[in-house]
Structure formats: C-alpha cells, structure tokens
Design a protein around this motif. Structure first.
Motif, PDB file in Angstrom:
ATOM      1  N   MET A  29       0.833  -1.194   0.000  1.00  0.00           N
ATOM      2  CA  MET A  29       0.000   0.000   0.000  1.00  0.00           C
ATOM      3  C   MET A  29       0.870   1.248   0.000  1.00  0.00           C
ATOM      4  SD  MET A  29      -3.198  -0.825  -0.021  1.00  0.00           S
ATOM      5  CE  MET A  29      -4.021   0.615   0.628  1.00  0.00           C
ATOM      6  N   ASP A  74       0.848   7.195   1.392  1.00  0.00           N
ATOM      7  CA  ASP A  74       0.022   8.389   1.415  1.00  0.00           C
ATOM      8  C   ASP A  74      -1.458   8.074   1.263  1.00  0.00           C
ATOM      9  OD1 ASP A  74       0.307   7.489  -1.153  1.00  0.00           O
ATOM     10  OD2 ASP A  74       0.459   9.465  -2.065  1.00  0.00           O
ATOM     11  N   PHE A  75      -1.823   6.804   1.209  1.00  0.00           N
ATOM     12  CA  PHE A  75      -3.237   6.434   1.056  1.00  0.00           C
ATOM     13  C   PHE A  75      -3.813   6.049   2.409  1.00  0.00           C
ATOM     14  CE2 PHE A  75      -6.619   3.309   0.093  1.00  0.00           C
ATOM     15  CZ  PHE A  75      -7.462   4.153  -0.606  1.00  0.00           C
ATOM     16  N   ASP A  76      -4.903   6.704   2.787  1.00  0.00           N
ATOM     17  CA  ASP A  76      -5.488   6.460   4.101  1.00  0.00           C
ATOM     18  C   ASP A  76      -6.825   5.744   4.021  1.00  0.00           C
ATOM     19  OD1 ASP A  76      -7.066   8.421   3.039  1.00  0.00           O
ATOM     20  OD2 ASP A  76      -6.880   9.810   4.726  1.00  0.00           O
ATOM     21  N   CYS A 112      -9.358   6.533   2.074  1.00  0.00           N
ATOM     22  CA  CYS A 112     -10.448   7.391   1.618  1.00  0.00           C
ATOM     23  C   CYS A 112     -10.446   7.535   0.098  1.00  0.00           C
ATOM     24  CB  CYS A 112     -10.342   8.781   2.244  1.00  0.00           C
ATOM     25  SG  CYS A 112     -10.574   8.787   4.027  1.00  0.00           S
ATOM     26  N   ILE A 113     -11.605   7.301  -0.492  1.00  0.00           N
ATOM     27  CA  ILE A 113     -11.824   7.645  -1.895  1.00  0.00           C
ATOM     28  C   ILE A 113     -12.465   9.028  -1.886  1.00  0.00           C
ATOM     29  CG2 ILE A 113     -12.971   6.996  -4.053  1.00  0.00           C
ATOM     30  CD1 ILE A 113     -10.824   5.014  -3.159  1.00  0.00           C
ATOM     31  N   ARG A 114     -11.686  10.036  -2.229  1.00  0.00           N
ATOM     32  CA  ARG A 114     -12.136  11.427  -2.054  1.00  0.00           C
ATOM     33  C   ARG A 114     -13.409  11.724  -2.824  1.00  0.00           C
ATOM     34  NH1 ARG A 114      -9.106  12.139   2.352  1.00  0.00           N
ATOM     35  NH2 ARG A 114      -6.936  11.554   1.961  1.00  0.00           N
ATOM     36  N   SER A 128     -14.405   3.593   2.919  1.00  0.00           N
ATOM     37  CA  SER A 128     -12.983   3.356   3.146  1.00  0.00           C
ATOM     38  C   SER A 128     -12.612   2.040   2.478  1.00  0.00           C
ATOM     39  CB  SER A 128     -12.682   3.292   4.646  1.00  0.00           C
ATOM     40  OG  SER A 128     -11.302   3.043   4.874  1.00  0.00           O
ATOM     41  N   CYS A 164      -8.712  -0.138   4.541  1.00  0.00           N
ATOM     42  CA  CYS A 164      -8.262   0.553   5.749  1.00  0.00           C
ATOM     43  C   CYS A 164      -9.366   0.475   6.800  1.00  0.00           C
ATOM     44  CB  CYS A 164      -7.906   2.004   5.449  1.00  0.00           C
ATOM     45  SG  CYS A 164      -7.183   2.879   6.856  1.00  0.00           S
ATOM     46  N   TYR A 209     -10.009   1.938  -8.151  1.00  0.00           N
ATOM     47  CA  TYR A 209      -9.050   1.616  -7.095  1.00  0.00           C
ATOM     48  C   TYR A 209      -8.432   0.273  -7.456  1.00  0.00           C
ATOM     49  CZ  TYR A 209      -7.173  -0.003  -2.648  1.00  0.00           C
ATOM     50  OH  TYR A 209      -6.345  -0.498  -1.669  1.00  0.00           O
ATOM     51  N   TYR A 246      -6.727   5.274  -8.257  1.00  0.00           N
ATOM     52  CA  TYR A 246      -5.932   5.062  -7.043  1.00  0.00           C
ATOM     53  C   TYR A 246      -5.049   3.852  -7.318  1.00  0.00           C
ATOM     54  CZ  TYR A 246      -8.856   8.433  -4.582  1.00  0.00           C
ATOM     55  OH  TYR A 246      -9.508   9.589  -4.184  1.00  0.00           O
ATOM     56  N   ASP A 260      -1.975   1.290  -6.781  1.00  0.00           N
ATOM     57  CA  ASP A 260      -1.042   0.698  -5.830  1.00  0.00           C
ATOM     58  C   ASP A 260       0.322   0.576  -6.505  1.00  0.00           C
ATOM     59  OD1 ASP A 260       0.464  -1.362  -4.312  1.00  0.00           O
ATOM     60  OD2 ASP A 260      -1.374  -1.432  -3.134  1.00  0.00           O
TER      61      ASP A 260
END
Length: 282
Positions: free
Chosen positions: A1, A4-6, A8-10, A16, A19, A134, A165, A167
């Motif tokens: 992972m 910087d990815f927490d 959240c899909i902005r 989530s 995570c 993602y 997003y 990886d």
C-alpha cells in the motif's frame, strides 16, 4: 500500500477501502476489502468486532472468495467473527454492478478481477460526477486490459476514468522488467526437473512470500509433477473451502516431494535428505 493512502476515496465520501483503523469508523460506515493480505486488512477484525454491535449501518463489501478466506482466517486465529461477518458482509460477484447509497450519494460499485491472489479484486466506483478505479494489488499485462469488460461500455467503448488510485508497491527501478507468470513457471519447472534427475529422492522446498497468492503455482506444479503440494495445517485450513486449490494440497509431508512452506519450516526440513530450495520472496 502507498504510504500516502489512508483508505479514503475522495470522490465518494463515506467509504474506506483496505483501511479499517479505529478512527475510520467515525467517518465511514461502508468498507471495501480488495483482498486478504495483511497490509490491506489493518484493523479489520478489531474494528468490526468492536464497532459492528454499536453501528447498525456498518457494511463490508468483498468478493465471494475473500469472504470465505476471512471466515477461515478468523477461525484459525480463534476469533469469533461469525456474527459480524454474517450481518455486515455483501459478497460481490466479479463484474456485477452493485447499486449503493452512500450518505445520499448514488454509487455503483463493481469488483474486477485483480489476478493477484485468491479473491483479489479492483474496485470501480461510478457516480454521476466521476468514475474512479481503485486498483489494490493487481497483475495485468497490457494485452489483457482490453478484456476487462467492466471498464468498457457494453464491452465496446472504454469508459473514461476520472481518478485512479494506483497501488505502486512494485513500481521500483530494479523491477522495470517484471517476468510473466508463464516465464516464471517455466523456470521453476525446469529447475525442479533438473534437480530431480540428479536426485530422484530429493526434496524440493519452495519458500513462499505470503500465505495467499501461490494458487496458480500450486495447481501448475501439482499437475505437471502429478503430486500434491505439502503445506502446513494452517494453510490447508485457510484454503479448505477454495475448491480449485484445496484438492492439490496435503498437510502430510511424506505424501509428496514438493513443500511450499514459510522459511521457518523450510529451515527445519532442510536437514532431511537431499534438498533444493526455491526462494520466491526475493
């Protein structure tokens, strides 16, 4: 992972992905799991066990195989997750669209095969404002991309992706030339054949990089060398309900000459007879 990815899909607030840390349950009620590798499951069992009773809206989306593996993982570790999984999990079929309402925002979610390990998927999220992909961990080659039907409109036109997003675990300079699975299996089969020709009673030890992810290799080696593959009890239990893997496995080391084991087990077995070690973790 990526660091910087927490999760959240902005573009879709309220969800989530991969995570499950405790603060996420204050922000989100809808969670997605791309696959059952530990770096994508942080906090999952702790989070769901501690929050599903109090949060009646809690939902978890994953593929059918990932749900099976989650249950087996919990059982192996002595975790009572049955009630939480029964109530919260939606088992996603690959390439089928699921219509969701995320805090009033209509969202279509699709699980796309990631070709990484058993149950692994990418997630495509569609809203009236954007299309978001993602990837999680995936293993595709350029020629294979055209066959991903979920990324095409009626299997003809490519749909526009507004955000990806991605990886980047293996985005490393030293891995610019990444071998295909076909090439890797050809090498492994050749090495085993040569070793067995010189040592007919020799034992082959394969150091696996993770519990999940060697499913195709297990099937290929079992069929080519007409033998089951030895793994420890824990892995047999993990795969017990995965029909295309379990028949090729045995937990009896005397039943086969091929052993697919973590390094600690390999170190113990290396003292027995002539041995050959394939390290797939490097």
């Amino acid at each position: 992972m990526g660091f910087d990815f927490d999760g959240c899909i902005r573009e879709v607030p309220g969800i989530s992905v991969d995570c499950f840390t405790k603060h996420k349950f204050d922000e989100c009620s809808t969670f997605f799991l791309s696959h059952c590798h530990s770096d994508h499951m942080t906090g999952l069992f702790d989070g769901f066990l501690s929050n599903f009773q109090s949060n009646k809206k809690l939902k978890l989306f994953c593929t059918v195989e990932s749900e099976i593996i989650l249950r087996n993982m919990a059982s192996i570790d002595g975790i009572d997750a049955t009630a939480a999984l029964n109530r919260t999990v939606t088992k996603m079929v690959f390439d089928r669209e699921y219509d969701l309402d995320i805090d009033g925002l209509p969202v279509t979610a699709t699980a796309i095969r990631a070709k990484h390990c058993a149950g692994s998927c990418m997630f495509l999220f569609k809203t009236e404002y954007s299309n978001v992909l993602y990837t999680g961990d995936f293993r595709y080659y350029p020629k294979q991309l055209r066959h991903i039907s979920a990324l095409r409109d009626f299997h003809i036109y490519k749909i526009p992706l507004d955000t990806i997003y991605l990886d980047t675990t293996f985005l490393l300079g030293r891995l610019q030339s990444y071998p295909t699975k076909k090439r890797a299996f050809r090498f492994i089969k050749k090495e085993i054949r040569q070793f067995r020709q010189k040592n007919p009673n020799g034992i082959v030890h394969i150091k696996r990089p993770a519990n999940l992810g060697s499913e195709l290799m297990i099937r290929v080696l079992a069929r080519v060398f007409k033998t089951k593959i030895h793994v420890e009890d824990k892995l047999c239990e993990l795969y017990k309900d995965i029909d295309y893997v379990r028949p090729f496995l045995t937990n009896d080391p005397s039943e086969t000459f091929i052993h697919l084991l973590p390094m600690v087990c390999v170190s113990i077995l290396m003292v027995v007879r002539y041995s050959f070690l394939l390290d797939l973790t490097s």
